[in-house]
Design a protein around this motif. Structure first.
Motif, PDB file in Angstrom:
ATOM      1  N   GLY A 227       0.802  -1.207   0.000  1.00 65.25           N
ATOM      2  CA  GLY A 227       0.000   0.000   0.000  1.00 65.25           C
ATOM      3  C   GLY A 227       0.843   1.267   0.000  1.00 65.25           C
ATOM      4  O   GLY A 227       2.076   1.236   0.089  1.00 65.25           O
ATOM      5  N   TYR A 228       0.137   2.360  -0.072  1.00 67.52           N
ATOM      6  CA  TYR A 228       0.777   3.669  -0.151  1.00 67.52           C
ATOM      7  C   TYR A 228       1.679   3.945   1.054  1.00 67.52           C
ATOM      8  O   TYR A 228       2.833   4.342   0.891  1.00 67.52           O
ATOM      9  CB  TYR A 228      -0.286   4.769  -0.286  1.00 67.52           C
ATOM     10  CG  TYR A 228       0.291   6.150  -0.145  1.00 67.52           C
ATOM     11  CD1 TYR A 228       1.027   6.712  -1.182  1.00 67.52           C
ATOM     12  CD2 TYR A 228       0.129   6.879   1.031  1.00 67.52           C
ATOM     13  CE1 TYR A 228       1.581   7.979  -1.048  1.00 67.52           C
ATOM     14  CE2 TYR A 228       0.677   8.138   1.169  1.00 67.52           C
ATOM     15  CZ  TYR A 228       1.409   8.679   0.127  1.00 67.52           C
ATOM     16  OH  TYR A 228       1.965   9.920   0.268  1.00 67.52           O
ATOM     17  N   GLU A 229       1.164   3.775   2.261  1.00 65.11           N
ATOM     18  CA  GLU A 229       1.951   4.083   3.463  1.00 65.11           C
ATOM     19  C   GLU A 229       3.213   3.238   3.531  1.00 65.11           C
ATOM     20  O   GLU A 229       4.276   3.726   3.921  1.00 65.11           O
ATOM     21  CB  GLU A 229       1.105   3.902   4.734  1.00 65.11           C
ATOM     22  CG  GLU A 229       0.020   4.940   4.905  1.00 65.11           C
ATOM     23  CD  GLU A 229       0.541   6.372   5.010  1.00 65.11           C
ATOM     24  OE1 GLU A 229       1.617   6.577   5.596  1.00 65.11           O
ATOM     25  OE2 GLU A 229      -0.136   7.283   4.505  1.00 65.11           O
ATOM     26  N   TYR A 230       3.100   1.997   3.164  1.00 64.72           N
ATOM     27  CA  TYR A 230       4.249   1.089   3.154  1.00 64.72           C
ATOM     28  C   TYR A 230       5.318   1.578   2.180  1.00 64.72           C
ATOM     29  O   TYR A 230       6.493   1.682   2.524  1.00 64.72           O
ATOM     30  CB  TYR A 230       3.758  -0.316   2.784  1.00 64.72           C
ATOM     31  CG  TYR A 230       4.834  -1.357   2.680  1.00 64.72           C
ATOM     32  CD1 TYR A 230       5.549  -1.764   3.800  1.00 64.72           C
ATOM     33  CD2 TYR A 230       5.125  -1.953   1.456  1.00 64.72           C
ATOM     34  CE1 TYR A 230       6.526  -2.739   3.699  1.00 64.72           C
ATOM     35  CE2 TYR A 230       6.093  -2.931   1.353  1.00 64.72           C
ATOM     36  CZ  TYR A 230       6.792  -3.323   2.476  1.00 64.72           C
ATOM     37  OH  TYR A 230       7.770  -4.280   2.377  1.00 64.72           O
ATOM     38  N   LYS A 231       4.891   1.913   0.974  1.00 61.80           N
ATOM     39  CA  LYS A 231       5.847   2.366  -0.042  1.00 61.80           C
ATOM     40  C   LYS A 231       6.409   3.745   0.308  1.00 61.80           C
ATOM     41  O   LYS A 231       7.587   4.013   0.082  1.00 61.80           O
ATOM     42  CB  LYS A 231       5.213   2.347  -1.426  1.00 61.80           C
ATOM     43  CG  LYS A 231       4.957   0.912  -1.862  1.00 61.80           C
ATOM     44  CD  LYS A 231       4.621   0.774  -3.297  1.00 61.80           C
ATOM     45  CE  LYS A 231       4.423  -0.717  -3.577  1.00 61.80           C
ATOM     46  NZ  LYS A 231       4.695  -1.062  -4.937  1.00 61.80           N
ATOM     47  N   LYS A 232       5.582   4.598   0.881  1.00 57.45           N
ATOM     48  CA  LYS A 232       6.059   5.910   1.314  1.00 57.45           C
ATOM     49  C   LYS A 232       7.140   5.749   2.378  1.00 57.45           C
ATOM     50  O   LYS A 232       8.168   6.454   2.356  1.00 57.45           O
ATOM     51  CB  LYS A 232       4.895   6.736   1.867  1.00 57.45           C
ATOM     52  CG  LYS A 232       5.288   8.116   2.331  1.00 57.45           C
ATOM     53  CD  LYS A 232       4.080   8.868   2.861  1.00 57.45           C
ATOM     54  CE  LYS A 232       4.511  10.217   3.403  1.00 57.45           C
ATOM     55  NZ  LYS A 232       3.389  10.958   3.975  1.00 57.45           N
TER      56      LYS A 232
END
Length: 156
Positions: free
Chosen positions: A22-27
């Motif tokens: 997900g976004y938070e993980y990749k961020k």
């Protein structure tokens, strides 16, 4: 030594970025990679190339724009700034309007800092003058005008 360990760690983190998540993980992964880069300036070239590879298939607009901003700020000061131009320009051709606008700004920063790249970047930015999005087209128009003025005043 840290730089050799850095290569393996950033390689692992970059590979992980390409996996599902997900976004938070990749961020969080991007933030870690950038922090490692800032801690070891001698690794900037390798790290920026890893981030360039990531934005080729990045599904998150805000991550792409953040990386393009980082490229615009850091890339011109590297040993070979021209190596990042293709990755940035591809974002102008292939992405949504927000990413295209960020890519135009990034290329403009390269042109401002690297006189030898100005004519090539000017040629690339001309395509943005026909962009369907007002912001991307306006950024492109401003960048083209600025570069044409600078090149006219100092052609060499």
């Amino acid at each position: 030594t840290y730089p050799s360990l850095h290569t393996r760690v950033v390689g692992f983190l970059s590979d992980t970025l390409r996996e599902e998540g997900g976004y938070e993980y990749k961020k969080s992964l991007v933030g870690t990679i950038v922090s490692l880069m800032k801690g070891a300036p001698e690794t900037i070239d390798q790290t920026l190339l890893q981030l360039c590879e990531f934005i080729e298939d990045c599904e998150y607009t805000s991550l792409s724009t953040d990386i393009l901003e980082l490229l615009g700020e850091t890339g011109p000061e590297t040993k070979e700034p021209a190596r990042y131009i293709r990755f940035i320009y591809n974002r102008i051709i292939l992405e949504n309007s927000m990413v295209r606008s960020a890519a135009i700004s990034s290329l403009t920063k390269f042109a401002a800092a690297c006189p030898s790249l100005r004519p090539s970047i000017l040629t690339l930015l001309h395509s943005s003058l026909r962009d369907e999005d007002d912001e991307a087209r306006d950024r492109g128009s401003l960048a083209v005008k600025m570069l044409e003025d600078v090149i006219a005043k100092r052609p060499y």
